[in-house]
Design a protein around this motif. Structure first.
Motif, PDB file in Angstrom:
ATOM      1  N   SER A 114      54.267  10.634 -65.169  1.00  0.00           N
ATOM      2  CA  SER A 114      53.554  11.438 -64.188  1.00  0.00           C
ATOM      3  C   SER A 114      54.238  11.361 -62.824  1.00  0.00           C
ATOM      4  N   SER A 115      54.057  12.417 -62.037  1.00  0.00           N
ATOM      5  CA  SER A 115      54.637  12.443 -60.688  1.00  0.00           C
ATOM      6  C   SER A 115      53.735  11.763 -59.663  1.00  0.00           C
ATOM      7  N   GLU A 134      65.279  14.780 -65.953  1.00  0.00           N
ATOM      8  CA  GLU A 134      65.925  16.024 -66.424  1.00  0.00           C
ATOM      9  C   GLU A 134      64.988  17.212 -66.423  1.00  0.00           C
ATOM     10  N   SER A 135      63.674  16.984 -66.388  1.00  0.00           N
ATOM     11  CA  SER A 135      62.806  18.162 -66.266  1.00  0.00           C
ATOM     12  C   SER A 135      61.468  17.801 -65.637  1.00  0.00           C
ATOM     13  N   PHE A 140      51.283  19.858 -64.722  1.00  0.00           N
ATOM     14  CA  PHE A 140      51.126  19.743 -66.175  1.00  0.00           C
ATOM     15  C   PHE A 140      49.861  18.959 -66.548  1.00  0.00           C
ATOM     16  N   TYR A 141      49.684  17.789 -65.923  1.00  0.00           N
ATOM     17  CA  TYR A 141      48.547  16.934 -66.313  1.00  0.00           C
ATOM     18  C   TYR A 141      47.249  17.399 -65.649  1.00  0.00           C
ATOM     19  N   ARG A 142      47.388  17.774 -64.397  1.00  0.00           N
ATOM     20  CA  ARG A 142      46.297  18.372 -63.613  1.00  0.00           C
ATOM     21  C   ARG A 142      46.929  18.945 -62.355  1.00  0.00           C
ATOM     22  N   ALA A 143      46.164  19.700 -61.597  1.00  0.00           N
ATOM     23  CA  ALA A 143      46.739  20.301 -60.382  1.00  0.00           C
ATOM     24  C   ALA A 143      47.335  19.189 -59.519  1.00  0.00           C
ATOM     25  N   ASP A 146      52.533  16.483 -61.843  1.00  0.00           N
ATOM     26  CA  ASP A 146      53.583  17.087 -62.680  1.00  0.00           C
ATOM     27  C   ASP A 146      53.959  16.167 -63.846  1.00  0.00           C
ATOM     28  N   ARG A 147      54.487  16.759 -64.908  1.00  0.00           N
ATOM     29  CA  ARG A 147      55.075  15.972 -65.990  1.00  0.00           C
ATOM     30  C   ARG A 147      56.579  15.870 -65.758  1.00  0.00           C
ATOM     31  N   LEU A 148      57.063  14.629 -65.687  1.00  0.00           N
ATOM     32  CA  LEU A 148      58.491  14.369 -65.493  1.00  0.00           C
ATOM     33  C   LEU A 148      59.063  13.845 -66.799  1.00  0.00           C
ATOM     34  N   THR A 149      60.201  14.397 -67.217  1.00  0.00           N
ATOM     35  CA  THR A 149      60.880  13.891 -68.412  1.00  0.00           C
ATOM     36  C   THR A 149      62.171  13.208 -67.989  1.00  0.00           C
TER      37      THR A 149
END
Ligand code: COA
Length: 160
Positions: A114-115, A134-135, A140-143, A146-149
């Protein structure tokens, strides 16, 4: 580092609840994955390594080859007990995953996080271990979360 045993579940539940990262819903999800590993010896999607010190469970990692890919592993869950954090246990869990994955000719290992600000230490931990962002999928998870990969790439033996 050893394999998962059914008797580890109470201690791993405490690790997940106390490590400071997971909501109760996330803890339930993590326990469901551990249950799959314990109850279905034929499955090959998930593997677990448990870190134990002086017969105390200190943490674990759950990982496996990503279905429908070649040479791609995913780390689905990693957690270390609060009293064990910062002593190299997480690093050893990652090293175990990398040894297993590369022995199976993995080209890359991915993980998602998570960000949120509360995950900054976790992100530093991955970056120190050679994982690169990389992405990112915004919200993604909630407003605002973000989802970090993160990805670590390896050279296959035949490509050397
Ligand atoms: C993330 C986690 C698994 C790391 O395990 P750990 O055993 O604490 O990590 P290690 O002791 O192996 O530390 C390895 C590196 O992480 C970083 N790190 C560890 N503790 C740190 C701290 N307090 N502050 C900043 N970086 C730290 C450092 O880069 C460290 O390298 P160093 O030993 O050269 O300083 C563990 O802290 C944890 O369980 N956190 C909560 C659960 C979680 O966030 N899971 C991942 C969800 S995506």
């Amino acid at each position: 580092m050893r394999e998962l045993r059914p008797t580890d579940l109470p201690e791993l539940t405490d690790v997940l609840r106390q490590c400071g990262a997971f909501t109760e819903t996330e803890v339930i999800c993590a326990l469901e994955l551990l249950d799959i590993v314990l109850k279905d010896p034929a499955q090959s999607d998930y593997r677990v390594a448990v870190a134990e010190e002086n017969q105390d469970v200190q943490g674990y990692v759950l990982f496996g080859p990503v279905p429908l890919t070649e040479g791609n592993y995913m780390i689905y869950w990693i957690a270390v007990a609060p009293q064990g954090q910062g002593r190299g246990i997480g690093r050893r869990l990652l090293a175990h995953v990398e040894a297993e994955a590369t022995a199976d000719r993995a080209r890359l290992i991915c993980l998602e996080t998570s960000s949120q600000g509360s995950y900054e230490r976790t992100r530093n931990f991955y970056m120190q271990a050679g994982y690169h962002l990389e992405s990112r999928i915004a919200d993604f998870y909630r407003a605002g979360d973000d989802r970090l990969t993160y990805v670590k790439r390896f050279t296959c033996r035949e490509e050397v």
